[in-house]
Design a protein around this motif. Structure first.
Motif, mmCIF file in Angstrom:
data_model
loop_
_atom_site.group_PDB
_atom_site.id
_atom_site.type_symbol
_atom_site.label_atom_id
_atom_site.label_comp_id
_atom_site.label_asym_id
_atom_site.label_seq_id
_atom_site.Cartn_x
_atom_site.Cartn_y
_atom_site.Cartn_z
ATOM 1 N N GLY A 244 30.561 14.784 -13.758
ATOM 2 C CA GLY A 244 30.692 15.004 -12.022
ATOM 3 C C GLY A 244 32.283 15.470 -11.808
ATOM 4 O O GLY A 244 32.740 15.144 -10.396
ATOM 5 N N CYS A 245 32.893 16.451 -12.621
ATOM 6 C CA CYS A 245 33.991 16.743 -12.287
ATOM 7 C C CYS A 245 34.352 17.682 -11.267
ATOM 8 O O CYS A 245 35.412 17.528 -10.493
ATOM 9 N N LEU A 246 33.122 18.212 -10.698
ATOM 10 C CA LEU A 246 33.502 19.066 -9.441
ATOM 11 C C LEU A 246 33.763 18.144 -8.161
ATOM 12 O O LEU A 246 34.071 18.835 -7.132
ATOM 13 N N LEU A 247 33.416 16.924 -8.178
ATOM 14 C CA LEU A 247 33.655 16.027 -7.111
ATOM 15 C C LEU A 247 35.338 15.895 -7.017
ATOM 16 O O LEU A 247 35.655 15.292 -5.895
ATOM 17 N N GLY A 248 36.013 16.135 -8.029
ATOM 18 C CA GLY A 248 37.467 16.135 -7.651
ATOM 19 C C GLY A 248 38.103 17.541 -7.460
ATOM 20 O O GLY A 248 39.031 17.892 -7.779
ATOM 21 N N TRP A 249 37.221 18.326 -6.603
ATOM 22 C CA TRP A 249 37.700 19.763 -6.117
ATOM 23 C C TRP A 249 38.996 19.629 -5.523
ATOM 24 O O TRP A 249 39.799 20.589 -5.385
ATOM 25 N N ASN A 250 39.401 18.645 -4.870
ATOM 26 C CA ASN A 250 40.489 18.455 -3.961
ATOM 27 C C ASN A 250 41.740 18.731 -5.034
ATOM 28 O O ASN A 250 42.657 18.833 -4.293
ATOM 29 N N SER A 251 41.676 18.320 -6.373
ATOM 30 C CA SER A 251 42.636 18.595 -7.279
ATOM 31 C C SER A 251 42.884 19.943 -7.766
ATOM 32 O O SER A 251 43.622 20.390 -8.011
ATOM 33 N N LEU A 252 41.490 20.400 -7.934
ATOM 34 C CA LEU A 252 41.435 21.638 -8.706
ATOM 35 C C LEU A 252 41.665 22.768 -7.692
ATOM 36 O O LEU A 252 42.550 23.888 -7.992
ATOM 37 N N SER A 253 41.523 22.804 -6.355
ATOM 38 C CA SER A 253 41.468 23.664 -5.419
ATOM 39 C C SER A 253 42.917 24.126 -5.032
ATOM 40 O O SER A 253 43.456 25.412 -5.002
ATOM 41 N N PRO A 254 44.071 23.203 -5.257
ATOM 42 C CA PRO A 254 45.483 23.613 -4.949
ATOM 43 C C PRO A 254 46.041 24.452 -6.010
ATOM 44 O O PRO A 254 46.870 25.572 -5.930
ATOM 45 N N ILE A 255 45.353 24.166 -7.372
ATOM 46 C CA ILE A 255 45.728 25.017 -8.263
ATOM 47 C C ILE A 255 45.431 26.541 -8.362
ATOM 48 O O ILE A 255 45.921 27.419 -8.650
ATOM 49 N N LEU A 256 44.200 26.652 -8.043
ATOM 50 C CA LEU A 256 43.396 27.943 -7.742
ATOM 51 C C LEU A 256 44.067 28.603 -6.435
ATOM 52 O O LEU A 256 44.317 29.917 -6.583
ATOM 53 N N VAL A 257 44.429 27.882 -5.450
ATOM 54 C CA VAL A 257 45.324 28.565 -4.387
ATOM 55 C C VAL A 257 46.506 29.009 -4.959
ATOM 56 O O VAL A 257 46.974 30.337 -4.482
ATOM 57 N N GLY B 102 28.494 25.638 -6.521
ATOM 58 C CA GLY B 102 28.331 24.837 -7.934
ATOM 59 C C GLY B 102 27.798 23.226 -7.589
ATOM 60 O O GLY B 102 26.980 22.747 -8.484
ATOM 61 N N SER B 103 28.259 22.633 -6.609
ATOM 62 C CA SER B 103 27.911 21.279 -5.959
ATOM 63 C C SER B 103 26.193 21.531 -6.026
ATOM 64 O O SER B 103 25.361 20.375 -6.237
ATOM 65 N N PHE B 104 25.656 22.481 -5.263
ATOM 66 C CA PHE B 104 24.359 22.736 -5.205
ATOM 67 C C PHE B 104 23.424 22.416 -6.515
ATOM 68 O O PHE B 104 22.554 21.779 -6.687
ATOM 69 N N PHE B 105 23.886 23.160 -7.643
ATOM 70 C CA PHE B 105 23.282 23.086 -8.832
ATOM 71 C C PHE B 105 23.683 21.775 -9.433
ATOM 72 O O PHE B 105 22.830 21.651 -10.395
ATOM 73 N N MET B 106 24.878 21.010 -9.215
ATOM 74 C CA MET B 106 24.840 19.869 -9.709
ATOM 75 C C MET B 106 23.765 18.892 -9.468
ATOM 76 O O MET B 106 23.342 17.900 -10.192
ATOM 77 N N LEU C 154 25.714 22.606 -13.641
ATOM 78 C CA LEU C 154 24.532 22.636 -14.418
ATOM 79 C C LEU C 154 24.843 21.829 -15.671
ATOM 80 O O LEU C 154 23.825 20.812 -16.000
ATOM 81 N N GLY C 155 25.732 21.809 -16.344
ATOM 82 C CA GLY C 155 25.922 21.206 -17.425
ATOM 83 C C GLY C 155 26.202 19.661 -17.112
ATOM 84 O O GLY C 155 26.004 18.926 -17.806
ATOM 85 N N GLY C 156 26.989 19.382 -16.313
ATOM 86 C CA GLY C 156 27.116 18.075 -15.755
ATOM 87 C C GLY C 156 25.961 17.511 -15.393
ATOM 88 O O GLY C 156 25.773 16.125 -15.696
ATOM 89 N N SER C 157 25.106 18.214 -14.927
ATOM 90 C CA SER C 157 23.619 17.478 -14.479
ATOM 91 C C SER C 157 22.821 17.401 -15.641
ATOM 92 O O SER C 157 21.988 16.334 -15.781
ATOM 93 N N CYS C 158 23.000 18.347 -16.706
ATOM 94 C CA CYS C 158 22.259 17.805 -18.072
ATOM 95 C C CYS C 158 22.893 16.851 -18.814
ATOM 96 O O CYS C 158 22.056 16.051 -19.309
ATOM 97 N N VAL C 159 24.217 16.581 -18.612
ATOM 98 C CA VAL C 159 24.800 15.553 -19.193
ATOM 99 C C VAL C 159 24.304 14.193 -18.613
ATOM 100 O O VAL C 159 23.923 13.280 -19.305
ATOM 101 N N CYS D 64 30.083 5.939 -14.527
ATOM 102 C CA CYS D 64 30.933 6.885 -15.091
ATOM 103 C C CYS D 64 30.839 8.609 -14.248
ATOM 104 O O CYS D 64 31.807 9.111 -14.380
ATOM 105 N N PHE D 65 29.587 8.781 -14.039
ATOM 106 C CA PHE D 65 29.324 10.064 -13.002
ATOM 107 C C PHE D 65 30.413 10.119 -12.064
ATOM 108 O O PHE D 65 30.825 11.028 -11.590
ATOM 109 N N ALA D 66 30.149 8.887 -11.129
ATOM 110 C CA ALA D 66 31.146 8.672 -10.068
ATOM 111 C C ALA D 66 32.692 8.783 -10.237
ATOM 112 O O ALA D 66 33.496 9.334 -9.626
ATOM 113 N N ALA D 67 33.109 8.297 -11.580
ATOM 114 C CA ALA D 67 34.542 8.330 -11.856
ATOM 115 C C ALA D 67 34.973 9.644 -12.582
ATOM 116 O O ALA D 67 35.943 9.738 -12.890
ATOM 117 N N SER D 68 33.959 10.442 -12.958
ATOM 118 C CA SER D 68 34.381 11.846 -13.511
ATOM 119 C C SER D 68 34.957 12.711 -12.698
ATOM 120 O O SER D 68 35.709 13.762 -13.296
#
Length: 571
Positions: free
Chosen positions: A22-35, A116-120, A177-182, A207-211
């Protein structure tokens, strides 16, 4: 499978779920890097006066509410001094991107996160259908491969953002999709390894919530001065290690998975007495089916003399109610609506958190503003580790949600089942009401314009998000027919993920007419979430009706001693 390999499979599955699910749920940390790198910022340089809009965006909305910003900064001074421990740096230590804030870039990034979160979430039902054609090990290998591909596309995108930004949505889709399979393969492990503790699925959800913490760790490493490319490459190499571990360790047998879907008649008649007495006669006994029946059946004469051929018929199974009846029940509809509203709210909260923190900090120019916003964003990511404790806690509260029948007479089993189901519904209603209370507290705190109080929303957010899957599975196991559990859960996740696509129009509304103020959106979500109180109320009413029906049944007295008939012979 030996006990050591068994423990290795279970333990490594939890670690891999924590790292990749569930790494996409940490979007608030990745989006500043992409910005900062300028990803999806191709419209930010078209207007020469846009830089002024970036610097002053949403500042007018919060000026009246934060006139004394100096006092707020002094109260945060002790916290800001700890920012080097979290890897936070000053704005001048790294070259800035296209600007402080670009509206179109934020909207494009939010659209990629939404897809991405829709496919998750939305891929759970297709994965259930895919399990009928592939093995669980192959499914997990597909998840590891998708995560590796997503890391490669993300690296490819970050090397040349102006021309390769188009790969970011595909990278997030592969990550989801990969996170959903895992996650799905980890949840299916107890079906292939019998004897696993009942709390193991809750550990997987924990573990999914803390990912979401993984992207926070990546952000801290990035702020320390390391480029994003080697960080993501190392993360992708870890997913390759998961692929190899699955290939070498997950030698699981699937023969037990089809026992519930097939009916097989097996004759297990052994002449143990004959084998012990004479081995030669025992071999002949094993070859002769007629001799087996003669040696094992007492009433062989009545069976073998009257009927030469024995026909084995499938036992009559109680008729399963149609799935449509479960789908049209008020319990399923109300719970689906409340969970869809809650998940959309959570996705909107995660995607708009940085904008919300910018507004609450008053948009004061300078280093203090940058560090305070960055610090609270990293604090939000670090608090996602609370999911490791929240999910097992909800599992303990809902531990008696499974019905366990004991051997005995049918009437006694029915009485036990009805009594246990009443107790289970009562426990479920209590936990459901507790979750509604936490949701109301979360919504109320979101409305308070205070930066320090928002830390409480971080904690309530992870508790509420962790309780979603636990409460849903307990509800479907307790209230509905057991054969409908997988279908209801799959339909639930698909419809819920479809409705979460509405969070992108809400984000456009936030960055457009609302000028960055999410007050009215949070208030609307809070009002809609109050409708979920109807679920425990409806369950309690049905429970009371069922309890009155059981108590109103007639009680018949069956004497323990029966009279024996005696024959009278005439003299």
């Amino acid at each position: 499978m030996g006990p050591i390999l068994r423990l290795w499979v279970l333990g490594s599955a939890l670690v891999e779920t924590f790292l990749f699910s569930g790494c996409l749920l940490g979007w608030n940390s990745l989006s500043p890097i992409l910005v900062e790198l300028g990803v999806l910022a191709h419209h930010c340089h078209s207007d020469a006066g846009l830089s002024e809009e970036r610097r002053n965006y949403t500042s007018a909305v919060y000026e009246s509410n934060f006139t004394d910003v100096t006092a707020t900064q002094q109260s945060l001074h002790g916290i800001l001094e700890m920012s080097p421990l979290l890897g936070l740096t000053e704005p001048g230590s790294r070259q800035e991107g296209p600007g402080d804030l670009c509206i179109s870039q934020e909207q494009n990034l939010n659209l990629a996160f939404t897809v991405g979160s829709f496919f998750m979430w939305g891929s759970f039902l297709p994965l259930q259908l895919l399990m009928g054609y592939t093995q669980i090990r192959s499914l997990r290998q597909i998840g590891g491969a998708l995560i590796s591909v997503s890391c490669l596309m993300l690296v490819y995108c970050c090397t040349n953002p102006p021309s390769l930004s188009m790969f970011l949505p595909f990278a997030l889709v592969a990550q989801g999709l990969g996170g959903s399979c895992v996650t799905f393969s980890s949840l299916m492990l107890p079906h292939f390894l019998p004897g696993v503790v009942a709390i193991y699925p809750s550990l997987v959800i924990a573990c999914f919530a803390a990912s979401a913490t993984m992207f926070t760790i990546i952000k801290i490493i990035y702020n320390s001065g390391i480029s994003i490319v080697p960080i993501v490459l190392v993360y992708g190499a870890m997913s390759c290690a998961m692929f190899l571990n699955t290939f070498l360790s997950w030698n699981l047998d699937q023969k037990n998975s089809d026992e519930g879907n097939m009916y097989r008649v097996q004759l297990r008649l052994n002449c143990y007495d004959t084998v012990r007495k004479d081995e030669q006669k025992g071999e002949w006994c094993q070859k002769s089916l007629k001799h087996k029946f003669h040696a094992s059946l007492r009433d062989r004469e009545r069976i073998l003399s009257l009927r030469r051929t024995l026909s084995f018929k499938r036992p009559e199974i109680s008729a399963t109610p149609p799935l449509q009846e479960s789908l049209m029940t008020p319990t399923f509809i109300l719970h689906l609506f409340s969970d869809s509203v809650l998940l959309t709210w959570i996705y909107f909260y995660v995607s708009s958190l940085n904008l919300h923190l910018r507004g609450l900090s008053g948009h004061q120019a300078g280093q203090r503003y940058h560090v305070s916003t960055d610090l609270f964003s990293s604090l939000f990511g670090a608090l996602q580790m609370l999911g490791l404790f929240a999910a097992p806690l909800f599992c303990i509260l809902l531990r008696n949600h499974r019905l366990r029948k004991r051997p005995g007479k049918n009437s006694k089993n029915e009485a036990r089942t009805s009594y246990r189901s009443l107790c289970t519904v009562k426990r479920l209603c209590v936990v459901y009401s507790l979750r509604i209370l936490l949701i109301c507290c979360f919504g109320a705190v979101c409305l308070i314009p205070s930066l320090t109080i928002q830390v409480l929303t971080f904690i309530l957010h992870i508790i509420v998000r962790t309780s979603m899957f636990m409460v849903s599975t307990s509800l479907y196991q307790c209230v509905f027919h057991k054969d409908h559990f997988g279908s209801l859960l799959g339909i639930h996740t698909v419809i819920m993920s479809l409705l979460t696509l509405l969070q992108h129009p809400l984000f456009l509304l936030l960055t457009g007419p609302l000028k960055g103020d999410p007050f009215w959106i949070h208030l609307g979500f809070l009002a809609l979430s109050l409708s979920s109180i109807s679920v425990p109320l409806y369950l309690m009413i049905k429970r009371r009706q069922k309890e009155n029906h059981i108590l109103s049944r007639r009680v018949y007295y069956h004497p323990t001693k029966t009279l024996t008939s005696q024959t009278i012979t005439p003299t």
